[in-house]
Design an enzyme around this catalytic site. Structure first.
Site, PDB file in Angstrom:
ATOM      1  N   SER A 163       5.662   7.456   7.443  1.00  0.00           N
ATOM      2  CA  SER A 163       4.258   7.273   7.077  1.00  0.00           C
ATOM      3  C   SER A 163       3.357   7.851   8.166  1.00  0.00           C
ATOM      4  CB  SER A 163       3.985   5.785   6.833  1.00  0.00           C
ATOM      5  OG  SER A 163       2.775   5.581   6.173  1.00  0.00           O
ATOM      6  N   ARG A 233      -5.530  -5.053   3.553  1.00  0.00           N
ATOM      7  CA  ARG A 233      -4.058  -5.079   3.530  1.00  0.00           C
ATOM      8  C   ARG A 233      -3.527  -5.249   2.112  1.00  0.00           C
ATOM      9  NH1 ARG A 233      -0.082  -2.705   6.087  1.00  0.00           N
ATOM     10  NH2 ARG A 233       1.758  -4.010   6.425  1.00  0.00           N
ATOM     11  N   ASP A 328       7.957   7.158  -4.336  1.00  0.00           N
ATOM     12  CA  ASP A 328       6.827   7.051  -3.408  1.00  0.00           C
ATOM     13  C   ASP A 328       5.673   7.900  -3.933  1.00  0.00           C
ATOM     14  OD1 ASP A 328       5.061   6.997  -1.299  1.00  0.00           O
ATOM     15  OD2 ASP A 328       6.506   7.628   0.222  1.00  0.00           O
ATOM     16  N   HIS A 361       6.810   3.569  -1.462  1.00  0.00           N
ATOM     17  CA  HIS A 361       6.626   4.018  -0.080  1.00  0.00           C
ATOM     18  C   HIS A 361       7.335   3.107   0.913  1.00  0.00           C
ATOM     19  CE1 HIS A 361       4.819   6.070   3.262  1.00  0.00           C
ATOM     20  NE2 HIS A 361       4.168   4.994   3.677  1.00  0.00           N
ATOM     21  N   ASP A 362       7.435   1.840   0.594  1.00  0.00           N
ATOM     22  CA  ASP A 362       8.089   0.876   1.494  1.00  0.00           C
ATOM     23  C   ASP A 362       9.575   1.144   1.675  1.00  0.00           C
ATOM     24  OD1 ASP A 362       6.500  -0.864   2.833  1.00  0.00           O
ATOM     25  OD2 ASP A 362       6.832  -2.582   1.521  1.00  0.00           O
TER      26      ASP A 362
END
Length: 608
Positions: A163, A233, A328, A361-362
């Protein structure tokens, strides 16, 4: 909503003291790219393992926006680090701290000890707050380099990060390519997409419009912009997950939220998750740091085209491993492929894998696909450090160098034509191997002195094997074409025993002839007498225990071509055949009499 559905890459992170943190203070002023300077910079960092006598086993980890120096636990009594969920850093892990000296600093602008908005401004004696200057990814790299030299390291074995950590990796590689042997950006890009940037804009506005933000001067207030930071967040977590991950986590009990103490809406299970993640984040992060770091990420821009990026990385001589994740959408696979295409244009050694994952993405922080991306990194580092496993011994072979194992072998089928193909390629020629498998042919060519070698492969495990061997391989489906490569980029393009599995033969062969000055194609000859007899006498689709071990309904062989078929194809398409070899691999001999009937394998050398 079950407790597991509150789990995320944030779940194991805490706000407790960093018991193994070390500090370095640099009194030399740091001139910043966007103007202004910091008179003094303090860096908090953690190290794992030991620097060897040659000081050449250092692996530098760059963290993402919400990370810090605590990448992994140091011992059983330590708190978990941000990469511990994947068991990625530590003894025996992909980044093996028994082998490598691992450094992870909290980045400039962070809020876990390194100089940032919450640090004391020596000019005022108060926290910088909104007076903290605009910083860039490049500024972070300059601080990292000061720390690297402070630790007595001139060249890193590798730099790795995901990232925004990947942005730091790319910036470092672009500016100081001689300071690393390996470059590993995970789930990253040369710049943010407009969509990704848009989410950051909304997140910052959530903070800026919180009534408790006080223009950034909230450090002496009873309450800070906790709601705005939590919402920022929450927005971020939406971008970290894929549609599939959302479906799996929340669809089954969408109207059964978990009863947790949060201030946000709890009508839906996904709301509980987001509210929980936002509230947990506020415990350990500073709103001004979020603004500073997200802005640095948004300003990062190495170039919008592969041509521009090729110029940026032209002077970098390191080996590259680029990894993306299929689901992602924040840092999409297409952005990683753009990097890879640029590196190929710049003739840099690069391997790439788009790891199949439903985690979004995680994925690079989770253990779901660590068996793929972790093993890619393990193999890459082992090859860089010279610790890779020795190459497998070659098969027993005859005077041609062709193994006696053949397409009818009951054992695991071997690639019979490697040595013969190698003999058809001029010494020192640059080679692209399409469908390169685990790299057997490329390894043989490398032994023969070929320097510029690249493979294309669709199977993840085969790519891991290639990376372990130190080969450059790109994860791609041949049926999508060879647009990553330029006209005449290679002296020779090889397609070995794959032609029969190609959907668009005309396009693939045309691409080969565009990319390579010469092309070598090998394929099983389905006109071979034994295969004809199976169909004629048994009335069944030809099948063997070797290359043709599949049945008619699950075979990847969708083209049942003969030697004569391919010759006619070349004539019709105006393709020059420089050489044709017809082989009986059972007898290990060349066939000259009625080859379309008596040969089981054909090799053609072509050009336009």
């Amino acid at each position: 909503m079950c407790a597991e559905n509150l789990q995320s890459s944030d779940s194991i992170r805490g706000a407790g003291p960093l018991r193994h943190a070390r500090r370095a203070v640099f009194d030399q002023p740091l001139a910043l790219e966007k103007g202004g300077r910091l008179e003094q910079v303090e860096v908090v960092y953690e190290t794992y393992g030991h620097l060897n006598a040659a000081a050449d086993n250092a692996v530098w980890i760059c963290h993402a926006l919400s990370g810090d120096s605590h990448v992994a636990r140091h011992d059983e009594g330590d708190d978990s680090g941000w990469w511990d969920l994947a068991r990625f850093v530590g003894p025996g892990c992909p980044i093996d701290t028994d082998r490598y000296y691992v450094i992870c600093p909290n980045i400039l602008g962070g809020c876990r000890g390194t100089t940032g908005p919450g640090s004391i401004n020596p000019a005022t004696g108060k926290p910088y707050g909104p007076a903290f200057p605009t910083i860039t990814i490049g500024d972070m790299i300059e601080v990292n380099r000061r720390l690297m030299h402070h630790l007595g390291i001139d060249k890193l074995l590798a730099v790795i990060g995901g990232s925004m950590g990947g942005h730091q990796v790319l910036a470092w590689a672009a500016r100081y390519g001689d300071e690393m042997a390996g470059v590993i950006p995970l789930a990253s890009s040369a710049r943010l997409s407009s969509q990704a940037l848009a989410f950051d804009v909304v997140a910052r506005n959530a903070i800026l419009r919180d009534p408790n933000f006080f223009g950034g001067e909230y450090y002496d207030k009873i309450a800070g912009p906790n709601v705005g930071l939590a919402i920022a967040r929450m927005i971020g977590h939406i971008t970290y997950l894929s549609r599939e991950a959302m479906q799996e986590k929340f669809e089954g009990d969408r109207l059964a939220p978990r009863d947790v103490a949060i201030e946000f809406e709890k009508q839906f299970s996904v709301g509980t998750y987001l509210g929980y993640q936002g509230a947990k984040f506020v415990e350990r992060f500073d709103a001004n740091s979020y603004i500073a770091l997200s802005m640095a990420m948004d300003l990062f821009d190495l170039g919008a085209t592969s041509e521009r990026l090729a110029e940026v990385f032209q002077s970098n001589n390191a080996r590259w491993l680029v990894v993306s994740f299929s689901s992602d959408w924040l840092f999409s696979p297409s952005e990683s492929r753009q990097l890879v295409e640029a590196l190929i244009k710049a003739q840099r050694p690069v391997s790439y894998c788009n790891v199949a994952s439903s985690c979004g993405h995680d994925a690079f922080l989770l253990d779901n696909e660590v068996g793929v991306y972790g093993e890619l990194v393990r193999g890459f580092l082992a090859d860089l450090s010279g610790d890779a496993q020795p190459e497998e011994p070659s098969d027993a072979s005859d005077a041609w160098g062709i193994s006696h194992t053949n397409i009818f072998s009951p054992s695991r089928p071997q690639r019979l034509d490697y040595s013969l193909i190698a003999s058809l390629i001029e010494p020192g020629a640059s080679v692209l191997d399409l469908g390169c498998g685990s790299g057997g042919l490329l390894t043989q060519l490398r032994r023969g002195g070929h320097k510029v070698l690249h493979g294309l492969e669709i199977d993840e495990q085969a790519i891991i094997a290639c990376v372990r061997r130190g080969l450059s391989v790109m994860h791609a489906d041949l049926n999508n074409g060879l647009r990553s490569f330029g006209e005449g980029q290679f002296d020779c393009v090889v397609l070995s025993q794959t032609l029969q599995a190609i959907k668009d033969v005309e396009q693939v062969v045309a691409d080969m002839l565009r990319v390579g000055r010469r092309c070598v194609v090998s394929f099983p000859n389905f006109g071979y007498r034994k295969l004809r007899e199976m169909l004629y006498y048994d009335g069944r689709a030809p099948r063997s225990e070797g290359l043709l071990r599949y049945t008619w309904y699950n075979t990847p062989n969708i083209r049942f071509l003969t030697l004569d078929d391919f010759e006619v194809f070349c004539q019709e398409k105006g393709i020059t055949v420089h050489r044709r070899l017809a082989l009986d691999t059972e007898q290990a001999k060349e066939i000259t009499v009625d080859p379309n009937r008596n040969a089981d394998l054909a090799i053609f050398v072509l050009s336009r």
